[in-house]
Design a protein around this motif. Sequence first.
Motif, mmCIF file in Angstrom:
data_model
loop_
_atom_site.group_PDB
_atom_site.id
_atom_site.type_symbol
_atom_site.label_atom_id
_atom_site.label_comp_id
_atom_site.label_asym_id
_atom_site.label_seq_id
_atom_site.Cartn_x
_atom_site.Cartn_y
_atom_site.Cartn_z
ATOM 1 N N LYS A 156 0.808 -1.218 0.000
ATOM 2 C CA LYS A 156 0.000 0.000 0.000
ATOM 3 C C LYS A 156 0.843 1.270 0.000
ATOM 4 N N THR A 157 2.114 1.132 0.319
ATOM 5 C CA THR A 157 2.927 2.338 0.487
ATOM 6 C C THR A 157 4.049 2.476 -0.525
ATOM 7 N N SER A 158 4.919 1.467 -0.611
ATOM 8 C CA SER A 158 6.139 1.687 -1.390
ATOM 9 C C SER A 158 6.513 0.588 -2.368
ATOM 10 N N ALA A 159 5.818 -0.553 -2.343
ATOM 11 C CA ALA A 159 6.267 -1.673 -3.163
ATOM 12 C C ALA A 159 5.118 -2.274 -3.958
ATOM 13 N N ASP A 160 5.457 -2.839 -5.093
ATOM 14 C CA ASP A 160 4.491 -3.474 -5.982
ATOM 15 C C ASP A 160 4.180 -4.890 -5.513
ATOM 16 N N PHE A 161 2.999 -5.379 -5.873
ATOM 17 C CA PHE A 161 2.589 -6.754 -5.543
ATOM 18 C C PHE A 161 3.608 -7.777 -6.020
ATOM 19 N N THR A 162 4.152 -7.562 -7.228
ATOM 20 C CA THR A 162 5.089 -8.535 -7.785
ATOM 21 C C THR A 162 6.414 -8.564 -7.032
ATOM 22 N N VAL A 163 6.674 -7.544 -6.228
ATOM 23 C CA VAL A 163 7.866 -7.534 -5.380
ATOM 24 C C VAL A 163 7.562 -8.232 -4.061
ATOM 25 N N ILE A 164 6.497 -7.807 -3.398
ATOM 26 C CA ILE A 164 6.138 -8.367 -2.087
ATOM 27 C C ILE A 164 5.768 -9.847 -2.200
ATOM 28 N N GLY A 165 5.014 -10.193 -3.238
ATOM 29 C CA GLY A 165 4.548 -11.567 -3.377
ATOM 30 C C GLY A 165 5.551 -12.501 -4.013
ATOM 31 N N SER A 166 6.664 -11.968 -4.504
ATOM 32 C CA SER A 166 7.668 -12.782 -5.199
ATOM 33 C C SER A 166 8.235 -13.865 -4.296
ATOM 34 N N ILE A 167 8.579 -15.003 -4.905
ATOM 35 C CA ILE A 167 9.197 -16.098 -4.160
ATOM 36 C C ILE A 167 10.483 -15.643 -3.484
ATOM 37 N N GLY A 168 11.134 -14.639 -4.046
ATOM 38 C CA GLY A 168 12.353 -14.114 -3.449
ATOM 39 C C GLY A 168 12.141 -13.387 -2.147
ATOM 40 N N ASN A 169 10.874 -13.090 -1.814
ATOM 41 C CA ASN A 169 10.554 -12.396 -0.573
ATOM 42 C C ASN A 169 9.902 -13.317 0.445
ATOM 43 N N LEU A 170 9.892 -14.617 0.165
ATOM 44 C CA LEU A 170 9.159 -15.560 1.013
ATOM 45 C C LEU A 170 10.070 -16.557 1.716
ATOM 46 N N LEU A 171 9.663 -16.902 2.917
ATOM 47 C CA LEU A 171 10.304 -17.963 3.698
ATOM 48 C C LEU A 171 9.230 -18.832 4.329
ATOM 49 N N LEU A 172 9.586 -20.059 4.647
ATOM 50 C CA LEU A 172 8.757 -20.894 5.518
ATOM 51 C C LEU A 172 9.400 -20.878 6.891
ATOM 52 N N VAL A 173 8.632 -20.484 7.892
ATOM 53 C CA VAL A 173 9.168 -20.418 9.259
ATOM 54 C C VAL A 173 8.148 -21.011 10.224
ATOM 55 N N SER A 174 8.593 -21.313 11.418
ATOM 56 C CA SER A 174 7.680 -21.826 12.426
ATOM 57 C C SER A 174 6.721 -20.715 12.857
ATOM 58 N N PRO A 175 5.520 -21.073 13.341
ATOM 59 C CA PRO A 175 4.582 -20.050 13.811
ATOM 60 C C PRO A 175 5.202 -19.133 14.872
ATOM 61 N N LYS A 176 6.052 -19.707 15.716
ATOM 62 C CA LYS A 176 6.691 -18.908 16.764
ATOM 63 C C LYS A 176 7.607 -17.847 16.159
ATOM 64 N N ILE A 177 8.432 -18.238 15.196
ATOM 65 C CA ILE A 177 9.328 -17.285 14.541
ATOM 66 C C ILE A 177 8.524 -16.284 13.715
ATOM 67 N N ASN A 178 7.479 -16.757 13.061
ATOM 68 C CA ASN A 178 6.626 -15.877 12.267
ATOM 69 C C ASN A 178 6.025 -14.775 13.125
ATOM 70 N N GLN A 179 5.597 -15.132 14.312
ATOM 71 C CA GLN A 179 5.014 -14.146 15.228
ATOM 72 C C GLN A 179 6.067 -13.149 15.693
ATOM 73 N N ARG A 180 7.271 -13.634 15.949
ATOM 74 C CA ARG A 180 8.338 -12.739 16.386
ATOM 75 C C ARG A 180 8.761 -11.771 15.284
ATOM 76 N N LEU A 181 8.750 -12.254 14.041
ATOM 77 C CA LEU A 181 9.158 -11.401 12.925
ATOM 78 C C LEU A 181 8.140 -10.297 12.675
ATOM 79 N N GLY A 182 6.853 -10.682 12.681
ATOM 80 C CA GLY A 182 5.793 -9.698 12.502
ATOM 81 C C GLY A 182 6.051 -8.774 11.322
ATOM 82 N N GLU A 183 5.941 -7.484 11.558
ATOM 83 C CA GLU A 183 6.226 -6.471 10.538
ATOM 84 C C GLU A 183 7.407 -5.608 10.959
ATOM 85 N N LYS A 184 8.333 -6.237 11.675
ATOM 86 C CA LYS A 184 9.516 -5.514 12.132
ATOM 87 C C LYS A 184 10.365 -5.059 10.946
#
Length: 236
Positions: A156-184
Motif C-alpha cells: 500500500k505504500t512503497s512496493a508493488d505486488f510482484t515484489v512483495i509476493g515474489s518467491i524471493g521475498n518468502l520464507l517458511l518459518v515456524s509459527p513462533k518465529i513468524n510471530q516474532r518477525l511480525g512487521e519488524k
Amino acid sequence: MRALELFGISQPAPLLLALIRARRSGPPKLRAKQFNETLQVIERFHFQHTIVAQLRSSGGVSEMYAKAARELFAAGSDTQARANVLSSIRAKLIERRPDREQFLLAFEERFYFTDQYTRESKLIRYLLANFLRHFNPTTRSDDLSIEHILPQSAIKTSADFTVIGSIGNLLLVSPKINQRLGEKPFKQKRQILAGDGAAFDIGNVIGETTWGEREIANRTTRLAESAYDEVWKLPL
C-alpha cells in the motif's frame, strides 16, 4: 506422487501403475532404487517443464508413458529388461527438459503469494518446503507459516505486488518465529533469522544488510539457479 497430484498431472498414470505393480509383484520385485529414481525424474521433469516453464506436452509424452508402461509389464520378472525400460524413459524425459536459461527466466516471473493472491499457495508451500529440505535437511518442513520478509503492508505504500509476493521475498518459518518477525524492520528480522530462525533461512537472507526490490530480485535468481542446478536437477 503427491507432487504430481498437486501439479494436476495425469499423463504418467499408466507408468505409475506399472511401477507400483512391478514393485509389489515378484519375484524378483522391482528394486526400490529403480522405483524411486524413476518417480523422482518424473516429478522433476514436470516441475521444470510443466509447472515452471509452462510448456505444453504433446500427445507424444502421453504415448511415451503408455509405451513404457506396456514394456515394463511385458518385461515381467526380467530384471535387465525392466532396467532398460526405466533407463530409457528417464533419458527421454531428461532430453525434453527446458534448457537452463529458459527455466531461469520463467521461474523469476512464475511464483507469487500474498493474502490477496492465494491461488497457488499449495504450490508455493511445496516449492519452499523442497528448498528447505535441501538446504537445511534437519529442519522439519511441516506446520510452517509463509513469511513475507518485506511485509505485505508495503504494497500500500512503497512496493508493488510482484515484489512483495515474489518467491524471493518468502520464507517458511515456524509459527513462533513468524510471530516474532511480525512487521519488524529488516534489521530486526535479520537478527531473529540469524539467531533462533537460522534453521529456516534459504537463499541467504541473513547475508543481506538491507532488504528491498534489488535484494528480492537477486534472491529470486539465486533460488531459480538452485532449483535447476540442485533441488530439481536433471539428471539426478
